[in-house]
Design a protein around this motif. Structure first.
Motif, PDB file in Angstrom:
ATOM      1  N   ASN A 244      11.564  45.102  16.307  1.00  0.00           N
ATOM      2  CA  ASN A 244      11.096  43.876  16.412  1.00  0.00           C
ATOM      3  C   ASN A 244      10.045  43.410  15.726  1.00  0.00           C
ATOM      4  OD1 ASN A 244      11.154  41.630  18.252  1.00  0.00           O
ATOM      5  ND2 ASN A 244       9.522  42.346  19.741  1.00  0.00           N
ATOM      6  N   LEU A 245       9.981  44.111  14.481  1.00  0.00           N
ATOM      7  CA  LEU A 245       8.663  43.885  13.593  1.00  0.00           C
ATOM      8  C   LEU A 245       8.966  42.604  12.710  1.00  0.00           C
ATOM      9  CD1 LEU A 245       7.961  47.217  12.357  1.00  0.00           C
ATOM     10  CD2 LEU A 245       6.929  46.307  14.380  1.00  0.00           C
ATOM     11  N   PRO A 246       7.844  41.721  12.852  1.00  0.00           N
ATOM     12  CA  PRO A 246       7.876  40.659  12.149  1.00  0.00           C
ATOM     13  C   PRO A 246       7.703  40.491  10.767  1.00  0.00           C
ATOM     14  CG  PRO A 246       5.986  40.701  12.913  1.00  0.00           C
ATOM     15  CD  PRO A 246       6.509  41.911  13.447  1.00  0.00           C
ATOM     16  N   VAL A 247       7.978  39.262   9.936  1.00  0.00           N
ATOM     17  CA  VAL A 247       8.084  39.417   8.347  1.00  0.00           C
ATOM     18  C   VAL A 247       6.577  39.861   7.875  1.00  0.00           C
ATOM     19  CG1 VAL A 247       8.206  37.766   6.458  1.00  0.00           C
ATOM     20  CG2 VAL A 247       9.567  37.326   8.335  1.00  0.00           C
ATOM     21  N   SER A 248       5.542  39.343   8.764  1.00  0.00           N
ATOM     22  CA  SER A 248       4.156  39.665   8.248  1.00  0.00           C
ATOM     23  C   SER A 248       4.000  41.395   8.141  1.00  0.00           C
ATOM     24  CB  SER A 248       3.279  39.138   8.912  1.00  0.00           C
ATOM     25  OG  SER A 248       3.600  39.547  10.316  1.00  0.00           O
ATOM     26  N   VAL A 249       4.876  42.195   8.656  1.00  0.00           N
ATOM     27  CA  VAL A 249       4.628  43.590   8.839  1.00  0.00           C
ATOM     28  C   VAL A 249       5.637  44.256   7.831  1.00  0.00           C
ATOM     29  CG1 VAL A 249       4.645  45.459  10.234  1.00  0.00           C
ATOM     30  CG2 VAL A 249       3.532  43.576  11.095  1.00  0.00           C
ATOM     31  N   ILE A 250       7.085  43.590   7.905  1.00  0.00           N
ATOM     32  CA  ILE A 250       7.993  44.060   7.088  1.00  0.00           C
ATOM     33  C   ILE A 250       7.522  44.063   5.617  1.00  0.00           C
ATOM     34  CG2 ILE A 250      10.512  43.868   6.485  1.00  0.00           C
ATOM     35  CD1 ILE A 250      10.093  45.054   9.216  1.00  0.00           C
ATOM     36  N   VAL A 251       7.024  42.656   5.215  1.00  0.00           N
ATOM     37  CA  VAL A 251       6.754  42.593   3.928  1.00  0.00           C
ATOM     38  C   VAL A 251       5.814  43.842   3.247  1.00  0.00           C
ATOM     39  CG1 VAL A 251       5.430  41.179   2.383  1.00  0.00           C
ATOM     40  CG2 VAL A 251       7.286  40.093   3.701  1.00  0.00           C
ATOM     41  N   PRO A 252       4.831  43.903   3.832  1.00  0.00           N
ATOM     42  CA  PRO A 252       3.700  44.874   3.082  1.00  0.00           C
ATOM     43  C   PRO A 252       4.317  46.331   3.432  1.00  0.00           C
ATOM     44  CG  PRO A 252       2.804  44.063   5.147  1.00  0.00           C
ATOM     45  CD  PRO A 252       3.849  43.140   4.756  1.00  0.00           C
ATOM     46  N   THR A 253       5.115  46.606   4.229  1.00  0.00           N
ATOM     47  CA  THR A 253       5.772  47.998   4.585  1.00  0.00           C
ATOM     48  C   THR A 253       6.836  48.129   3.423  1.00  0.00           C
ATOM     49  OG1 THR A 253       5.194  47.617   6.739  1.00  0.00           O
ATOM     50  CG2 THR A 253       6.448  49.607   6.139  1.00  0.00           C
ATOM     51  N   LEU A 254       7.762  47.364   3.355  1.00  0.00           N
ATOM     52  CA  LEU A 254       8.915  47.575   2.404  1.00  0.00           C
ATOM     53  C   LEU A 254       8.077  47.556   0.924  1.00  0.00           C
ATOM     54  CD1 LEU A 254      11.100  44.803   2.995  1.00  0.00           C
ATOM     55  CD2 LEU A 254      11.897  47.046   2.917  1.00  0.00           C
ATOM     56  N   ALA A 255       6.982  46.791   0.723  1.00  0.00           N
ATOM     57  CA  ALA A 255       6.223  46.796  -0.623  1.00  0.00           C
ATOM     58  C   ALA A 255       5.652  48.190  -0.848  1.00  0.00           C
ATOM     59  CB  ALA A 255       5.357  45.708  -0.845  1.00  0.00           C
ATOM     60  N   LEU A 256       4.772  48.656   0.073  1.00  0.00           N
ATOM     61  CA  LEU A 256       4.170  49.694   0.096  1.00  0.00           C
ATOM     62  C   LEU A 256       4.728  51.228   0.230  1.00  0.00           C
ATOM     63  CD1 LEU A 256       0.511  49.092   1.809  1.00  0.00           C
ATOM     64  CD2 LEU A 256       1.185  48.885  -0.630  1.00  0.00           C
ATOM     65  N   THR A 257       5.713  51.060   0.767  1.00  0.00           N
ATOM     66  CA  THR A 257       6.805  52.380   1.181  1.00  0.00           C
ATOM     67  C   THR A 257       7.278  52.975  -0.139  1.00  0.00           C
ATOM     68  OG1 THR A 257       7.501  51.675   3.426  1.00  0.00           O
ATOM     69  CG2 THR A 257       8.829  53.458   2.104  1.00  0.00           C
ATOM     70  N   VAL A 258       7.694  51.954  -1.123  1.00  0.00           N
ATOM     71  CA  VAL A 258       8.052  52.611  -2.392  1.00  0.00           C
ATOM     72  C   VAL A 258       6.787  52.338  -3.517  1.00  0.00           C
ATOM     73  CG1 VAL A 258      10.580  52.380  -2.341  1.00  0.00           C
ATOM     74  CG2 VAL A 258       9.114  50.162  -2.942  1.00  0.00           C
ATOM     75  N   LEU A 259       5.611  52.320  -3.048  1.00  0.00           N
ATOM     76  CA  LEU A 259       4.602  52.277  -4.145  1.00  0.00           C
ATOM     77  C   LEU A 259       3.460  53.416  -3.899  1.00  0.00           C
ATOM     78  CD1 LEU A 259       2.831  48.936  -4.701  1.00  0.00           C
ATOM     79  CD2 LEU A 259       1.507  51.030  -4.984  1.00  0.00           C
ATOM     80  N   GLY A 260       3.590  54.563  -4.320  1.00  0.00           N
ATOM     81  CA  GLY A 260       2.812  55.639  -4.146  1.00  0.00           C
ATOM     82  C   GLY A 260       2.035  56.499  -5.456  1.00  0.00           C
ATOM     83  N   ALA A 261       2.045  57.676  -5.344  1.00  0.00           N
ATOM     84  CA  ALA A 261       1.095  58.489  -6.354  1.00  0.00           C
ATOM     85  C   ALA A 261       1.629  58.138  -7.724  1.00  0.00           C
ATOM     86  CB  ALA A 261       1.338  59.852  -6.149  1.00  0.00           C
ATOM     87  N   ALA A 262       3.088  57.933  -7.816  1.00  0.00           N
ATOM     88  CA  ALA A 262       3.598  57.765  -9.080  1.00  0.00           C
ATOM     89  C   ALA A 262       3.265  56.276  -9.881  1.00  0.00           C
ATOM     90  CB  ALA A 262       5.166  57.907  -9.077  1.00  0.00           C
ATOM     91  N   HIS A 263       2.986  55.358  -8.918  1.00  0.00           N
ATOM     92  CA  HIS A 263       2.708  54.109  -9.221  1.00  0.00           C
ATOM     93  C   HIS A 263       1.286  53.977  -9.789  1.00  0.00           C
ATOM     94  CE1 HIS A 263       6.003  52.183  -7.583  1.00  0.00           C
ATOM     95  NE2 HIS A 263       5.785  51.206  -8.104  1.00  0.00           N
TER      96      HIS A 263
END
Lengths: 33, 488
Positions: B44-63
């Motif tokens: 039930n998560l809205p766009v405002s939460v899905i957007v940063p989570t998609l972006a930050l999930t594949v943005l980690g130490a290697a970035h």
């Protein structure tokens, strides 16, 4: 330097978004049939 | 040692995580019986939460650490690592993410069971959980390095503190907690990156980056200042990393768990427009920081690993250093949280619930997921320092997921054959092992060919041939065209 790199990256991201938009449009068309 | 900086950063993380955890725990009492409340936020998560989570999930130490280091050697072309992840996110938002949400599953192996049966589910569970756990260990190493750079501690102690913060990031309310913390951290991240770039430019001659451009031009290295670099870098590094990431990440539990948590398919589609630029443009800032650090003699002498972090601490005002390092830490912590939640969800749903306790309640399954997160994080902290460098290990780990991507595409859209699936994933995984640990690549005179190319080629060829030969059913969406067209 900053703006060159920013511009080039934006170009690639822009192209990615345009292709994605077209893919979504194609899907919507297919689904509405 | 910069104790004040460390205390400020830790206080920020603890306050943010604690505040959101308390808020969600209070809310959670009303929602605790929701379907997969812990693992998928009740879907039930809205766009405002899905957007940063998609972006930050594949943005980690290697970035962060990886791009600082890569830009030292190959210049702005290192940006392709970030762009490859942005492209993978686009693929998720227009295909695999929508499919995962549509099928109403909790894990990728569960999705594959519907296409190929139990054997494939178990095989993919074990391999995918292992590959994502591998990324978790590398993120833990990254946390250790960031905290060690700030404090002068050893990497092991940094990894321990980072691991504790990472577990807190997810343990109270699972997916919902990660999502809401990510929203605040993504805002902080971009504000601090923009301010840091401005302040660094102000600290350079002419108050801009012209001196950096002059430095590389004077060394006859103007290609370092463009993401298109040289033809050789484009063909080997850029294309290689795009293939490795685009054909693996969109099939991973790590990222699909986010889209499975979305309110609807429309939420995933809308998230595309912000998640892709938010993720992709991050690299611009880290590359500019990396290139600038190399051009300044006082930081150049520190070498590729330490130059950029040291420049940030010395050139920025202390309050901005705290903001920027907090946001870097948050980026790694968010990936740590998802790389521990992903395999833990696979363990609780595909191994524990599927094989040992099919009648387990939601609350009981969530307890097992929590327990698995703590165990996985503890092992990751323990092994973090005895690992290969982050960038050397990531393409190998991602290559394990390429055959899974094939199974998903073929089984949903073309043909689902159980025998073909088993042969294809076995061949893909075998070639990944042989390419890294046997002289096969050398015998074929292909040492420079990355694992991703070899695995992709074998997977596609074996997949197509065996699908044509072996008995099987029509693709899931071809057979269930009503389901395929449903739900927006």
């Amino acid at each position: 330097m900053f703006w060159t790199i920013f511009g080039e990256a934006s170009l690639i991201i822009g192209i990615t978004l345009v292709i994605s938009f077209l893919a979504l449009q194609l899907q919507n068309k297919k689904d509405s049939k | 040692m910069n104790t004040t900086l460390l205390i400020a950063v830790v206080i920020y993380e603890v306050l943010l995580i604690g505040g959101i955890a308390i808020w969600l725990t209070r809310q959670g009492k009303e929602h605790e019986n929701e379907d997969v409340a812990f693992e998928l936020g009740g879907r039930n998560l809205p766009v405002s939460v899905i957007v940063p989570t998609l972006a930050l999930t594949v943005l980690g130490a290697a970035h962060i650490l990886g791009i600082f280091e890569m830009s030292w050697f190959m210049g702005a072309a290192a940006m392709w690592f970030g762009l490859a992840n942005a492209m993978a996110l686009a693929v998720v938002c227009v295909s695999t993410g929508l499919w995962a949400r549509r099928m109403g599953v909790t894990t990728v192996p569960e999705m594959l069971e519907q296409l190929y049966g139990e054997g494939v589910r178990i095989a993919v569970s074990c391999t995918m959980a292992g590959a994502i756990f591998g990324i978790l260990t590398l993120e833990t190493q990254g946390l250790g390095i960031i905290l060690a750079t700030m404090t002068g501690w050893d990497i092991q102690s940094g990894a321990l503190l980072g691991g504790i913060l990472g577990v807190l990031y997810v343990i109270f309310a699972g997916m919902k907690e990660v999502g809401w913390i990510n929203l605040f951290n993504a805002i902080l991240m971009y504000i601090s990156l923009i301010l840091a770039t401005y302040f660094i430019a102000q600290g350079l001659p002419n108050d801009d980056f012209s001196s950096v451009t002059q430095y590389y031009s004077s060394l006859d290295q103007a290609q370092m200042l463009t993401i298109f670099g040289s033809a050789e870098i484009m063909l080997t590094f850029a294309l290689g990393i795009v293939v490795a990431v685009v054909f693996s990440v969109p099939a991973s539990q790590l990222i699909l768990q986010v889209t499975m948590s979305a309110k609807s398919e429309a939420t995933v589609k809308k998230s595309l427009w912000l998640a892709v630029p938010l993720n992709g443009l991050f690299g611009v800032f880290t590359i500019v920081i990396g290139l600038t650090a190399k051009s300044l003699p006082e930081f150049n002498e520190l070498g590729p690993k330490l130059a950029a972090p040291s420049m940030l601490i010395e050139m920025l005002p202390p309050w901005l250093s705290v903001m920027l390092i907090s946001s870097f830490l948050a980026a790694v912590l968010s990936t740590f949280a998802m790389t521990s939640l992903g395999p833990a969800t696979i363990f609780s749903n595909d191994i524990y619930k599927r094989l040992y306790n099919p009648n387990a309640s939601e609350t009981h399954t969530a307890k097992i997921t929590r327990l698995a997160i703590i165990v996985l994080a503890a092992i990751a902290v323990a092994v973090a320092t005895s690992l290969p460098p982050i960038l050397a290990a990531i393409p190998w780990l991602l290559s394990w997921l390429i055959p899974v991507m094939w199974l998903m595409i073929a089984g949903l859209l073309w043909r689902a054959s159980n025998i073909s699936a088993i042969i294809t994933i076995s061949s893909g995984w075998l070639i990944n092992m042989l390419w890294s640990f046997s002289p096969l690549a050398q015998w074929l005179n292909m040492e420079k060919i990355p694992n991703a190319y070899a695995v992709l080629a074998v997977t596609v060829v074996v997949g197509i041939v065996t699908s044509l030969i072996c008995p099987g059913n029509k693709g899931y969406f071809r057979e269930n065209s009503t389901t395929a067209n449903a739900t927006n």
